[in-house]
Motif scaffolding. Sequence first.
Motif, PDB file in Angstrom:
ATOM      1  N   PHE A  17      18.428  73.413  72.844  1.00 27.02           N
ATOM      2  CA  PHE A  17      17.453  73.490  74.071  1.00 27.02           C
ATOM      3  C   PHE A  17      16.550  74.271  73.882  1.00 27.02           C
ATOM      4  O   PHE A  17      15.399  74.138  74.701  1.00 27.02           O
ATOM      5  CB  PHE A  17      18.591  73.722  75.251  1.00 27.02           C
ATOM      6  CG  PHE A  17      18.699  72.248  76.098  1.00 27.02           C
ATOM      7  CD1 PHE A  17      17.700  72.012  76.953  1.00 27.02           C
ATOM      8  CD2 PHE A  17      19.431  71.497  75.586  1.00 27.02           C
ATOM      9  CE1 PHE A  17      18.136  70.930  77.948  1.00 27.02           C
ATOM     10  CE2 PHE A  17      19.855  70.263  76.429  1.00 27.02           C
ATOM     11  CZ  PHE A  17      19.113  70.003  77.459  1.00 27.02           C
ATOM     12  N   ALA A  20      13.836  72.458  72.351  1.00 26.07           N
ATOM     13  CA  ALA A  20      13.314  71.516  73.053  1.00 26.07           C
ATOM     14  C   ALA A  20      12.294  72.152  74.253  1.00 26.07           C
ATOM     15  O   ALA A  20      11.576  71.424  74.640  1.00 26.07           O
ATOM     16  CB  ALA A  20      14.453  70.829  73.727  1.00 26.07           C
ATOM     17  N   GLU A  21      12.770  73.070  74.802  1.00 25.22           N
ATOM     18  CA  GLU A  21      11.762  73.772  75.806  1.00 25.22           C
ATOM     19  C   GLU A  21      10.637  74.179  75.280  1.00 25.22           C
ATOM     20  O   GLU A  21       9.655  73.992  75.674  1.00 25.22           O
ATOM     21  CB  GLU A  21      12.720  75.096  76.387  1.00 25.22           C
ATOM     22  CG  GLU A  21      13.661  74.719  77.372  1.00 25.22           C
ATOM     23  CD  GLU A  21      14.408  75.935  77.911  1.00 25.22           C
ATOM     24  OE1 GLU A  21      14.192  77.101  77.428  1.00 25.22           O
ATOM     25  OE2 GLU A  21      14.939  75.587  78.831  1.00 25.22           O
ATOM     26  N   ALA A  24       8.736  70.933  74.969  1.00 19.43           N
ATOM     27  CA  ALA A  24       8.196  70.497  76.369  1.00 19.43           C
ATOM     28  C   ALA A  24       6.996  71.204  76.871  1.00 19.43           C
ATOM     29  O   ALA A  24       6.356  70.661  77.346  1.00 19.43           O
ATOM     30  CB  ALA A  24       9.390  70.691  77.297  1.00 19.43           C
ATOM     31  N   ASN A  27       4.457  69.093  75.844  1.00 16.95           N
ATOM     32  CA  ASN A  27       4.572  67.777  76.175  1.00 16.95           C
ATOM     33  C   ASN A  27       3.807  67.360  77.191  1.00 16.95           C
ATOM     34  O   ASN A  27       3.703  67.971  78.361  1.00 16.95           O
ATOM     35  CB  ASN A  27       5.841  67.587  76.551  1.00 16.95           C
ATOM     36  CG  ASN A  27       6.224  66.243  76.931  1.00 16.95           C
ATOM     37  OD1 ASN A  27       5.527  65.255  76.676  1.00 16.95           O
ATOM     38  ND2 ASN A  27       7.497  66.060  77.491  1.00 16.95           N
ATOM     39  N   GLY A  30       5.819  63.885  80.005  1.00 16.27           N
ATOM     40  CA  GLY A  30       6.833  63.729  80.862  1.00 16.27           C
ATOM     41  C   GLY A  30       8.272  63.231  80.410  1.00 16.27           C
ATOM     42  O   GLY A  30       9.056  63.058  81.018  1.00 16.27           O
ATOM     43  N   VAL A  31       8.266  63.748  78.960  1.00 19.30           N
ATOM     44  CA  VAL A  31       9.637  63.402  78.221  1.00 19.30           C
ATOM     45  C   VAL A  31      10.642  64.732  78.573  1.00 19.30           C
ATOM     46  O   VAL A  31      10.332  65.845  78.624  1.00 19.30           O
ATOM     47  CB  VAL A  31       9.461  63.392  76.837  1.00 19.30           C
ATOM     48  CG1 VAL A  31      10.735  63.489  76.020  1.00 19.30           C
ATOM     49  CG2 VAL A  31       8.546  62.161  76.283  1.00 19.30           C
ATOM     50  N   THR A  32      11.839  64.258  79.052  1.00 21.13           N
ATOM     51  CA  THR A  32      12.950  64.972  79.397  1.00 21.13           C
ATOM     52  C   THR A  32      14.144  65.000  78.356  1.00 21.13           C
ATOM     53  O   THR A  32      14.157  64.044  77.580  1.00 21.13           O
ATOM     54  CB  THR A  32      13.283  65.034  80.768  1.00 21.13           C
ATOM     55  OG1 THR A  32      13.711  63.650  81.079  1.00 21.13           O
ATOM     56  CG2 THR A  32      12.182  65.238  81.896  1.00 21.13           C
ATOM     57  N   ALA A  33      15.033  65.996  78.395  1.00 18.61           N
ATOM     58  CA  ALA A  33      16.033  66.026  77.539  1.00 18.61           C
ATOM     59  C   ALA A  33      17.176  66.027  78.526  1.00 18.61           C
ATOM     60  O   ALA A  33      17.223  66.795  79.475  1.00 18.61           O
ATOM     61  CB  ALA A  33      16.183  67.196  76.549  1.00 18.61           C
ATOM     62  N   HIS A  34      18.289  65.223  77.969  1.00 18.35           N
ATOM     63  CA  HIS A  34      19.485  65.141  78.634  1.00 18.35           C
ATOM     64  C   HIS A  34      20.593  65.327  77.621  1.00 18.35           C
ATOM     65  O   HIS A  34      20.608  64.883  76.423  1.00 18.35           O
ATOM     66  CB  HIS A  34      19.724  63.829  79.479  1.00 18.35           C
ATOM     67  CG  HIS A  34      18.865  63.663  80.606  1.00 18.35           C
ATOM     68  ND1 HIS A  34      17.392  63.362  80.320  1.00 18.35           N
ATOM     69  CD2 HIS A  34      18.960  63.935  81.847  1.00 18.35           C
ATOM     70  CE1 HIS A  34      17.150  63.212  81.724  1.00 18.35           C
ATOM     71  NE2 HIS A  34      17.764  63.472  82.487  1.00 18.35           N
ATOM     72  N   PRO A  72      21.016  69.833  81.646  1.00 11.71           N
ATOM     73  CA  PRO A  72      20.974  68.246  82.280  1.00 11.71           C
ATOM     74  C   PRO A  72      22.035  67.305  81.645  1.00 11.71           C
ATOM     75  O   PRO A  72      21.508  66.757  80.676  1.00 11.71           O
ATOM     76  CB  PRO A  72      19.536  67.953  82.136  1.00 11.71           C
ATOM     77  CG  PRO A  72      19.123  68.766  80.789  1.00 11.71           C
ATOM     78  CD  PRO A  72      20.126  69.868  81.027  1.00 11.71           C
ATOM     79  N   LEU A 105      19.075  57.042  82.014  1.00 11.55           N
ATOM     80  CA  LEU A 105      18.042  57.876  81.546  1.00 11.55           C
ATOM     81  C   LEU A 105      16.628  56.848  82.045  1.00 11.55           C
ATOM     82  O   LEU A 105      15.713  57.989  82.231  1.00 11.55           O
ATOM     83  CB  LEU A 105      18.259  57.834  80.178  1.00 11.55           C
ATOM     84  CG  LEU A 105      19.292  58.865  79.844  1.00 11.55           C
ATOM     85  CD1 LEU A 105      19.352  58.946  77.995  1.00 11.55           C
ATOM     86  CD2 LEU A 105      19.565  60.022  80.306  1.00 11.55           C
TER      87      LEU A 105
END
Length: 108
Positions: A17, A20-21, A24, A27, A30-34, A72, A105
């Motif tokens: 994460f 990923a942050e 982001a 980015n 608007g891609v998000t990670a779950h 998330p 998603l």
Amino acid sequence: MPVAPTKIERRKLVATFDEAERAAARNERGVTAHVVLVKADDRTSLPRTAKDKFLDPPKGEGIGPDRDEPFPLADTVIHSWVHYMEAFGEIPTELSEYAKLVKELTAA
């Protein structure tokens, strides 16, 4: 991010994460990670324990500046079904959990 409900997988997720942050921040789409629980076996307590830890992490094992915020977590769980294991090298024919995950998603 697919994560098996084991302690080692949960621990590795913090570093994942972090990356990923950082991504982001660059980015613009608007891609998000779950987090998605995979290889879940409801005959054990592992999926429930993992879900509890993702949603209410101990200090230092979550996300955010103080590493205490929840991950998330997707509602959909991908189970450790025999037909997934038997489909190695082939396309599984039973994909209803994955279809449910895609719906969840894309609605998020």
